[in-house]
Design a protein around this motif. Structure first.
Motif, PDB file in Angstrom:
ATOM      1  N   ARG A   2      31.848  40.311  40.002  1.00 55.75           N
ATOM      2  CA  ARG A   2      30.529  40.102  39.779  1.00 55.75           C
ATOM      3  C   ARG A   2      29.398  40.895  40.503  1.00 55.75           C
ATOM      4  NH1 ARG A   2      26.912  35.561  42.928  1.00 55.75           N
ATOM      5  NH2 ARG A   2      24.932  35.708  41.949  1.00 55.75           N
ATOM      6  N   GLU A   3      29.653  41.361  41.783  1.00 56.77           N
ATOM      7  CA  GLU A   3      28.873  42.252  42.172  1.00 56.77           C
ATOM      8  C   GLU A   3      28.837  43.630  41.593  1.00 56.77           C
ATOM      9  OE1 GLU A   3      29.731  42.352  46.661  1.00 56.77           O
ATOM     10  OE2 GLU A   3      28.784  44.019  46.852  1.00 56.77           O
ATOM     11  N   SER A   5      29.547  43.849  38.536  1.00 58.85           N
ATOM     12  CA  SER A   5      28.689  43.734  37.017  1.00 58.85           C
ATOM     13  C   SER A   5      27.294  43.896  37.234  1.00 58.85           C
ATOM     14  CB  SER A   5      29.158  42.431  36.403  1.00 58.85           C
ATOM     15  OG  SER A   5      28.605  41.510  37.008  1.00 58.85           O
ATOM     16  N   ASN A  69      21.766  36.401  33.642  1.00 56.45           N
ATOM     17  CA  ASN A  69      22.917  35.876  34.634  1.00 56.45           C
ATOM     18  C   ASN A  69      22.636  34.689  35.311  1.00 56.45           C
ATOM     19  OD1 ASN A  69      24.134  37.137  37.746  1.00 56.45           O
ATOM     20  ND2 ASN A  69      25.380  36.153  36.225  1.00 56.45           N
ATOM     21  N   ILE A  97      26.158  37.149  31.235  1.00 58.08           N
ATOM     22  CA  ILE A  97      26.765  37.536  32.370  1.00 58.08           C
ATOM     23  C   ILE A  97      27.070  36.211  32.835  1.00 58.08           C
ATOM     24  CG2 ILE A  97      27.344  38.778  34.453  1.00 58.08           C
ATOM     25  CD1 ILE A  97      25.442  40.794  33.505  1.00 58.08           C
ATOM     26  N   ASN A  99      28.718  33.780  35.642  1.00 56.43           N
ATOM     27  CA  ASN A  99      29.474  33.498  36.820  1.00 56.43           C
ATOM     28  C   ASN A  99      30.427  32.309  36.752  1.00 56.43           C
ATOM     29  OD1 ASN A  99      27.673  35.419  37.771  1.00 56.43           O
ATOM     30  ND2 ASN A  99      26.552  34.136  39.077  1.00 56.43           N
ATOM     31  N   ARG A 155      32.645  36.908  30.731  1.00 58.18           N
ATOM     32  CA  ARG A 155      32.984  36.000  31.686  1.00 58.18           C
ATOM     33  C   ARG A 155      33.515  36.823  32.815  1.00 58.18           C
ATOM     34  NH1 ARG A 155      38.490  32.170  31.762  1.00 58.18           N
ATOM     35  NH2 ARG A 155      37.332  30.273  31.154  1.00 58.18           N
ATOM     36  N   LEU A 156      33.078  36.355  33.977  1.00 60.05           N
ATOM     37  CA  LEU A 156      33.328  36.763  35.427  1.00 60.05           C
ATOM     38  C   LEU A 156      34.362  35.946  35.949  1.00 60.05           C
ATOM     39  CD1 LEU A 156      29.943  37.748  36.791  1.00 60.05           C
ATOM     40  CD2 LEU A 156      31.451  39.357  35.419  1.00 60.05           C
ATOM     41  N   LYS A 158      36.275  35.395  39.924  1.00 61.03           N
ATOM     42  CA  LYS A 158      36.061  35.041  41.181  1.00 61.03           C
ATOM     43  C   LYS A 158      35.453  36.403  42.239  1.00 61.03           C
ATOM     44  CE  LYS A 158      37.761  32.482  45.198  1.00 61.03           C
ATOM     45  NZ  LYS A 158      38.788  31.801  45.604  1.00 61.03           N
ATOM     46  N   GLY A 159      35.932  37.421  41.990  1.00 60.64           N
ATOM     47  CA  GLY A 159      35.887  38.655  42.921  1.00 60.64           C
ATOM     48  C   GLY A 159      36.972  38.818  43.800  1.00 60.64           C
TER      49      GLY A 159
END
Lengths: 303, 280
Positions: A2-3, A5, A69, A97, A99, A155-156, A158-159
């Motif tokens: 996410r960060e 993107s 987002n 975007i 999350n 589609r994002l 978790k990271g």
């Protein structure tokens, strides 16, 4: 992821004056660097998803490329008609975007878990649907979004997801990526399921059913020739997705095989057709749904 | 039922020749296409007439001219009124108008962006104002003089997205954005006060941060005055509440929910309506 993107939105905005960011009451400090550097192209709006999609459409009609987002369930379910009519019917270059695709928001319950987002976005004409596997692929993908003339659903995950793609894979919208050459079994995955299928294939490597992994960062448009080519090479296809078994990657592959009269057996590993009933972690819920690497390997071999 | 009081001039006789002529174009479209939302189109004729005749900077021969003003007919079902003006101004042809809704036609039962002069595809209610917010922001960022006008229905104002967009328009102080409400006091099922009351509408919009004006939506001179004086407040979006009569100008349509949508208009009935309009 996410960060990455969001940072990429800022990077793209530095290069291209058409790029604007629209957030829906995100967490404090979100994309502060862009807000400070170019406040005129940074919009933090309220919890008003329907109107935000309309606003983004208006901006895109006059030449901007809005990156919008918020949480996946809200940017899909809440404003579906705006996405359908304002973005897809007008065929505008807006990027959504999203999350927390799939079970990322496990502790927050079913209102926050996006289990049918791919299905409902995929059903809309002109919409592309993308779920990359890791942050490095996100960078390559985001760079490729600038000049696509139509809406894209992003589609994002978790990271901190394991990096399984490599620079040489590049990124082309609508192109599959072979992460591991197929054996008797061919996994087809999207999003972070790529790393789980790879782990499952490690378990299967020493058995008599070795498996390869075809990663589909773009679920729509589906890379049909890559799927059909794989279907011709393996004894069995196994789709793996963090999504309802209705309407997602498995459905797309199934539709393609049916339309082409391909009889390669297909096993679809996905979430059941029910709202998640437990909390805990994403990992926990995926295990419950039979999407741990061991369960994936076992199911693929058993079928 | 709450009584709806007609204004004192709720017949074709109170309309000038151009207003009556434009209504005959609606009859042409209705007859040719065999269907249409008549009442909603007739209530907004003077609104779109004054906008196109006196206010909007648009070029029919160059409909995508970047510095043009934008008009979004958010209540897309009122499109026969818009089509009458688009045909009158030459964005589309009179032949297009008479073929609306037929197979292969340019014009359908709701406006679409493939039609020259149409800025947004509408018909699903509650979308126009939010799109207008985006267009107004784009004009501001690009330092264009373009103004944005959104014509919204009263029934349409039931949609929550309208009020979300209103909050955003006020936040961004979009003085280049004007919301025009075609307040004919009737929606599909019946009278607005019975289905979902909007009053006090002006107070609501004022509280949301709009500069407010009200007008008799069939009084051309009044509309010219109000629209020429926009924005109402230089630091706010404007809202012009136009008090109108659904079906205005054709006696059988006025205040008549049965004429919200009309299917089939036989030639003799069309001729009678034209006679009523032009003979008035």
């Amino acid at each position: 992821m996410r960060e990455t993107s969001l940072k990429m939105v800022h990077e793209l905005a530095k290069k291209d004056p058409r790029v604007v960011f629209v957030g829906s009451d995100l967490g404090a400090g979100a994309l502060d660097a862009m807000r400070k550097e170019m406040p005129e192209r940074f919009y933090m709006e309220g919890v008003s998803e329907a109107a935000i999609i309309g606003m983004a459409a208006g901006l895109a009609m006059d030449g901007y490329i809005p990156y919008v987002n918020t949480i996946a369930t809200f940017i899909t379910r809440r404003c579906y008609e705006q996405v359908a009519v304002d973005l897809c019917l007008h065929n505008l270059p807006v990027r959504l975007i999203a999350n927390g695709g799939g079970m990322v928001y496990a502790p927050l319950g079913p209102t926050h878990m996006a289990i049918e987002d791919i299905a409902i976005m995929r059903a809309l004409p002109n919409m592309s649907v993308v779920a990359v596997a890791d942050a490095e692929e996100m960078k390559r993908f985001m760079a490729a979004t600038l000049d696509h003339p139509s809406p894209i659903y992003i589609r994002l995950a978790k990271g901190g997801d394991p990096v399984v793609t490599r620079p040489e894979h590049g990124f082309t919208l609508g192109k599959a990526i072979e992460l591991k050459a197929p054996g008797r079994i061919g996994f087809i995955t999207t999003g972070v399921m790529a790393s789980r299928a790879l782990a499952a294939s490690e378990i299967m490597a020493k058995t008599n059913t070795p498996a390869g992994v075809l990663h589909m960062p773009t679920v729509k448009p589906l890379d049909e020739s890559a799927v059909l080519a794989l279907a011709a090479r393996v004894e069995r296809l196994v789709t793996v997705e963090e999504h309802s078994r209705i309407g997602g990657l498995g459905s797309a592959v199934s539709e393609l095989l049916t339309d082409n009269g391909v009889r390669t057996p297909l096993l679809r590993l996905a979430l059941p057709d029910q709202f998640p009933e437990d909390y805990g972690s994403q990992e926990h819920l995926l295990e419950q749904a039979g999407l741990s690497p061991a369960a994936i390997a076992e199911a693929a071999q058993r079928a | 039922m709450t009584a709806v009081v007609a204004d004192s001039s709720s017949t074709a006789a109170g309309l000038d020749e151009r207003s009556r002529y434009l209504r005959t174009l609606v009859v042409d479209a209705l007859e040719g296409g065999g269907r249409g939302h008549v009442g909603a189109a007739l209530s907004l004729i003077e609104i779109v007439r004054v906008l196109y005749d006196d206010i909007l900077k648009v070029r029919p021969a160059d409909p995508k001219w970047p510095d043009r003003d934008r008009l979004i007919l958010s209540k897309g079902h009122g499109c026969l009124g818009l089509y009458a003006l688009l045909a009158d101004k030459g964005f589309v042809t009179m032949d297009d108008l008479k073929k609306q809704c037929r197979p292969g036609a340019l014009l359908g039962g709701h406006p679409e962006i493939r039609i020259p002069g149409v800025e947004a595809s509408t018909g699903a209610l509650g979308h126009g104002l939010a799109i207008g917010v985006g267009l107004a922001l784009a004009a501001r960022m690009q330092k264009r003089p373009s103004r944005v006008f959104v014509v919204q229905g009263d029934g349409e104002s039931n949609e929550g997205s309208v009020w979300e967009a209103a909050l955003m328009a006020a936040k961004h102080r979009l003085a280049n954005l004007t919301l025009i409400i075609d307040y004919n006091k009737m929606q599909s099922y019946g009278n607005v006060p019975d289905v979902l009351p909007l009053e006090p509408l002006a107070d609501k919009l004022r509280a949301f941060g709009f500069g407010i004006a009200e007008a008799d939506g069939h009084d051309v001179a009044q509309l010219q005055r109000v629209f020429s004086a926009l924005p109402v407040d230089a630091a706010k979006p404007s809202a012009v509440i136009c008090h109108t009569v659904k079906g205005r100008g054709i006696a059988v349509c006025e205040h008549n929910a049965a004429w919200h949508h009309k299917a089939r208009l036989p030639a003799d009935q069309a001729a009678a309506l034209r006679q009523e309009l032009m003979g008035a």
